[in-house]
Design a protein around this motif. Sequence first.
Motif, PDB file in Angstrom:
ATOM      1  N   VAL A 161      14.240 -36.047  26.817  1.00 35.86           N
ATOM      2  CA  VAL A 161      15.494 -36.640  27.284  1.00 35.86           C
ATOM      3  C   VAL A 161      16.675 -35.787  26.828  1.00 35.86           C
ATOM      4  CG1 VAL A 161      17.045 -38.612  26.961  1.00 35.86           C
ATOM      5  CG2 VAL A 161      14.643 -39.004  27.526  1.00 35.86           C
ATOM      6  N   ILE A 162      16.654 -35.377  25.580  1.00 34.97           N
ATOM      7  CA  ILE A 162      17.756 -34.563  25.052  1.00 34.97           C
ATOM      8  C   ILE A 162      17.847 -33.214  25.765  1.00 34.97           C
ATOM      9  CG2 ILE A 162      18.568 -33.312  23.004  1.00 34.97           C
ATOM     10  CD1 ILE A 162      17.468 -35.717  21.347  1.00 34.97           C
ATOM     11  N   LEU A 163      16.689 -32.593  26.025  1.00 27.52           N
ATOM     12  CA  LEU A 163      16.710 -31.277  26.663  1.00 27.52           C
ATOM     13  C   LEU A 163      17.036 -31.334  28.161  1.00 27.52           C
ATOM     14  CD1 LEU A 163      13.606 -29.521  25.055  1.00 27.52           C
ATOM     15  CD2 LEU A 163      16.017 -29.047  24.612  1.00 27.52           C
ATOM     16  N   PHE A 164      16.451 -32.313  28.870  1.00 29.27           N
ATOM     17  CA  PHE A 164      16.487 -32.271  30.319  1.00 29.27           C
ATOM     18  C   PHE A 164      17.520 -33.172  30.982  1.00 29.27           C
ATOM     19  CE2 PHE A 164      12.157 -30.823  29.277  1.00 29.27           C
ATOM     20  CZ  PHE A 164      12.242 -29.559  29.831  1.00 29.27           C
ATOM     21  N   TYR A 165      17.978 -34.196  30.319  1.00 26.83           N
ATOM     22  CA  TYR A 165      18.920 -35.130  30.952  1.00 26.83           C
ATOM     23  C   TYR A 165      20.363 -34.813  30.553  1.00 26.83           C
ATOM     24  CZ  TYR A 165      15.024 -37.861  32.671  1.00 26.83           C
ATOM     25  OH  TYR A 165      13.898 -38.259  33.334  1.00 26.83           O
ATOM     26  N   GLY A 166      21.284 -35.399  31.284  1.00 30.79           N
ATOM     27  CA  GLY A 166      22.706 -35.132  31.096  1.00 30.79           C
ATOM     28  C   GLY A 166      23.264 -35.586  29.762  1.00 30.79           C
ATOM     29  N   ILE A 167      22.570 -36.488  29.064  1.00 31.33           N
ATOM     30  CA  ILE A 167      23.070 -36.919  27.762  1.00 31.33           C
ATOM     31  C   ILE A 167      22.849 -35.858  26.692  1.00 31.33           C
ATOM     32  CG2 ILE A 167      22.758 -39.368  28.257  1.00 31.33           C
ATOM     33  CD1 ILE A 167      20.265 -39.267  26.431  1.00 31.33           C
ATOM     34  N   GLY A 168      22.098 -34.823  27.053  1.00 29.57           N
ATOM     35  CA  GLY A 168      21.840 -33.727  26.130  1.00 29.57           C
ATOM     36  C   GLY A 168      22.256 -32.413  26.764  1.00 29.57           C
ATOM     37  N   PHE A 169      21.279 -31.534  26.914  1.00 30.75           N
ATOM     38  CA  PHE A 169      21.563 -30.205  27.445  1.00 30.75           C
ATOM     39  C   PHE A 169      21.519 -30.130  28.970  1.00 30.75           C
ATOM     40  CE2 PHE A 169      20.001 -29.464  23.123  1.00 30.75           C
ATOM     41  CZ  PHE A 169      21.067 -28.737  22.612  1.00 30.75           C
ATOM     42  N   GLY A 170      20.970 -31.142  29.624  1.00 32.93           N
ATOM     43  CA  GLY A 170      20.955 -31.193  31.086  1.00 32.93           C
ATOM     44  C   GLY A 170      20.187 -30.074  31.761  1.00 32.93           C
ATOM     45  N   LEU A 171      19.062 -29.661  31.180  1.00 30.41           N
ATOM     46  CA  LEU A 171      18.298 -28.549  31.738  1.00 30.41           C
ATOM     47  C   LEU A 171      17.411 -28.948  32.913  1.00 30.41           C
ATOM     48  CD1 LEU A 171      17.105 -26.825  28.418  1.00 30.41           C
ATOM     49  CD2 LEU A 171      19.021 -26.176  29.887  1.00 30.41           C
ATOM     50  N   GLY A 172      17.330 -30.236  33.219  1.00 32.70           N
ATOM     51  CA  GLY A 172      16.405 -30.731  34.236  1.00 32.70           C
ATOM     52  C   GLY A 172      16.438 -29.995  35.551  1.00 32.70           C
ATOM     53  N   GLY A 173      17.590 -29.754  36.108  1.00 34.22           N
ATOM     54  CA  GLY A 173      17.686 -29.069  37.387  1.00 34.22           C
ATOM     55  C   GLY A 173      17.871 -27.570  37.264  1.00 34.22           C
ATOM     56  N   LYS A 174      17.921 -27.069  36.054  1.00 35.23           N
ATOM     57  CA  LYS A 174      18.223 -25.652  35.838  1.00 35.23           C
ATOM     58  C   LYS A 174      17.013 -24.817  35.442  1.00 35.23           C
ATOM     59  CE  LYS A 174      22.752 -27.022  34.202  1.00 35.23           C
ATOM     60  NZ  LYS A 174      23.526 -27.323  33.021  1.00 35.23           N
ATOM     61  N   VAL A 175      15.920 -25.478  35.064  1.00 43.51           N
ATOM     62  CA  VAL A 175      14.747 -24.761  34.571  1.00 43.51           C
ATOM     63  C   VAL A 175      13.635 -24.864  35.605  1.00 43.51           C
ATOM     64  CG1 VAL A 175      13.042 -24.647  32.699  1.00 43.51           C
ATOM     65  CG2 VAL A 175      15.386 -25.312  32.193  1.00 43.51           C
ATOM     66  N   ASP A 176      13.003 -23.714  35.918  1.00 40.44           N
ATOM     67  CA  ASP A 176      11.902 -23.733  36.878  1.00 40.44           C
ATOM     68  C   ASP A 176      10.623 -24.261  36.217  1.00 40.44           C
ATOM     69  OD1 ASP A 176      11.134 -21.629  35.256  1.00 40.44           O
ATOM     70  OD2 ASP A 176      11.040 -20.144  36.851  1.00 40.44           O
ATOM     71  N   LEU A 177       9.545 -24.325  37.006  1.00 41.31           N
ATOM     72  CA  LEU A 177       8.291 -24.894  36.520  1.00 41.31           C
ATOM     73  C   LEU A 177       7.736 -24.119  35.331  1.00 41.31           C
ATOM     74  CD1 LEU A 177       6.231 -27.113  36.992  1.00 41.31           C
ATOM     75  CD2 LEU A 177       5.080 -25.627  38.625  1.00 41.31           C
ATOM     76  N   LEU A 178       7.757 -22.800  35.389  1.00 38.52           N
ATOM     77  CA  LEU A 178       7.264 -21.996  34.270  1.00 38.52           C
ATOM     78  C   LEU A 178       8.103 -22.241  33.025  1.00 38.52           C
ATOM     79  CD1 LEU A 178       5.385 -19.848  33.084  1.00 38.52           C
ATOM     80  CD2 LEU A 178       6.973 -18.113  33.953  1.00 38.52           C
ATOM     81  N   GLY A 179       9.403 -22.303  33.180  1.00 36.96           N
ATOM     82  CA  GLY A 179      10.282 -22.583  32.041  1.00 36.96           C
ATOM     83  C   GLY A 179       9.993 -23.939  31.427  1.00 36.96           C
ATOM     84  N   THR A 180       9.733 -24.912  32.277  1.00 36.31           N
ATOM     85  CA  THR A 180       9.411 -26.247  31.789  1.00 36.31           C
ATOM     86  C   THR A 180       8.120 -26.223  30.972  1.00 36.31           C
ATOM     87  OG1 THR A 180      10.490 -27.225  33.704  1.00 36.31           O
ATOM     88  CG2 THR A 180       8.983 -28.636  32.479  1.00 36.31           C
ATOM     89  N   GLU A 181       7.113 -25.516  31.476  1.00 35.75           N
ATOM     90  CA  GLU A 181       5.839 -25.413  30.754  1.00 35.75           C
ATOM     91  C   GLU A 181       6.031 -24.696  29.417  1.00 35.75           C
ATOM     92  OE1 GLU A 181       2.975 -26.863  31.589  1.00 35.75           O
ATOM     93  OE2 GLU A 181       3.977 -27.698  33.327  1.00 35.75           O
ATOM     94  N   LEU A 182       6.833 -23.657  29.402  1.00 40.60           N
ATOM     95  CA  LEU A 182       7.082 -22.937  28.149  1.00 40.60           C
ATOM     96  C   LEU A 182       7.826 -23.816  27.141  1.00 40.60           C
ATOM     97  CD1 LEU A 182       7.978 -19.395  29.533  1.00 40.60           C
ATOM     98  CD2 LEU A 182       5.867 -20.108  28.379  1.00 40.60           C
ATOM     99  N   ILE A 183       8.771 -24.599  27.633  1.00 39.40           N
ATOM    100  CA  ILE A 183       9.477 -25.537  26.752  1.00 39.40           C
ATOM    101  C   ILE A 183       8.497 -26.558  26.193  1.00 39.40           C
ATOM    102  CG2 ILE A 183      11.159 -27.430  26.703  1.00 39.40           C
ATOM    103  CD1 ILE A 183      12.864 -25.720  28.667  1.00 39.40           C
ATOM    104  N   ALA A 184       7.614 -27.085  27.049  1.00 38.92           N
ATOM    105  CA  ALA A 184       6.623 -28.068  26.592  1.00 38.92           C
ATOM    106  C   ALA A 184       5.714 -27.467  25.515  1.00 38.92           C
ATOM    107  CB  ALA A 184       5.794 -28.575  27.766  1.00 38.92           C
ATOM    108  N   LEU A 185       5.261 -26.233  25.716  1.00 39.90           N
ATOM    109  CA  LEU A 185       4.430 -25.572  24.697  1.00 39.90           C
ATOM    110  C   LEU A 185       5.215 -25.357  23.412  1.00 39.90           C
ATOM    111  CD1 LEU A 185       2.487 -22.949  26.843  1.00 39.90           C
ATOM    112  CD2 LEU A 185       1.528 -24.917  25.630  1.00 39.90           C
TER     113      LEU A 185
END
Length: 169
Positions: free
Chosen positions: A106-130
């Motif tokens: 929530v902190i990384l991907f939603y607007g209440i935090g860094f809002g990366l949800g629409g800015k990070v591609d699928l590979l970036g999301t997987e790397l963040i998860a790892l």
Amino acid sequence: YAVGREKIFADLSSHRKLLKSIMLYGFLVGVPVSVAYTWSSMAGEPLGRVAHSIFYLLSVYPMGFAYAAGFSLLFDRSPEGRGWLLLTKPGRMACTNYLSQSLIGVILFYGIGFGLGGKVDLLGTELIALGVYAFQIGFSALWMKYFRFGPVEWVSRMLTYGQKLPLRK
């Protein structure tokens, strides 16, 4: 239920053939359907929401069974392997890690935090998860060095037993 009833995890060695079949067929079905699901996601659900949901349903279960069978086969080959030790500490505080993954997401991907949800591609999301999981492995190891339980597990045990339990080792 069937896995428990047949005691498959109690004796992995005698179920190797079954586990290999589950892994093979799980990946044979799961991978292509996962590709179809991903295509459906990226193409804006061109076949409709129902088809998209069916792709998900038909991919997630075979893949889950394949992963479980594959990890079981790996564990059966080397139950004392050092790699498994990395999973023991996060496993002892699984609920804490599960809830903290949601909070971190929530902190990384939603607007209440860094809002990366629409800015990070699928590979970036997987790397963040790892990266989050790697952080949790390290944090869990450090936490369990000084404490008996994870914080959520500690509260849960106290509520279950109805008494205050010591947290520190």
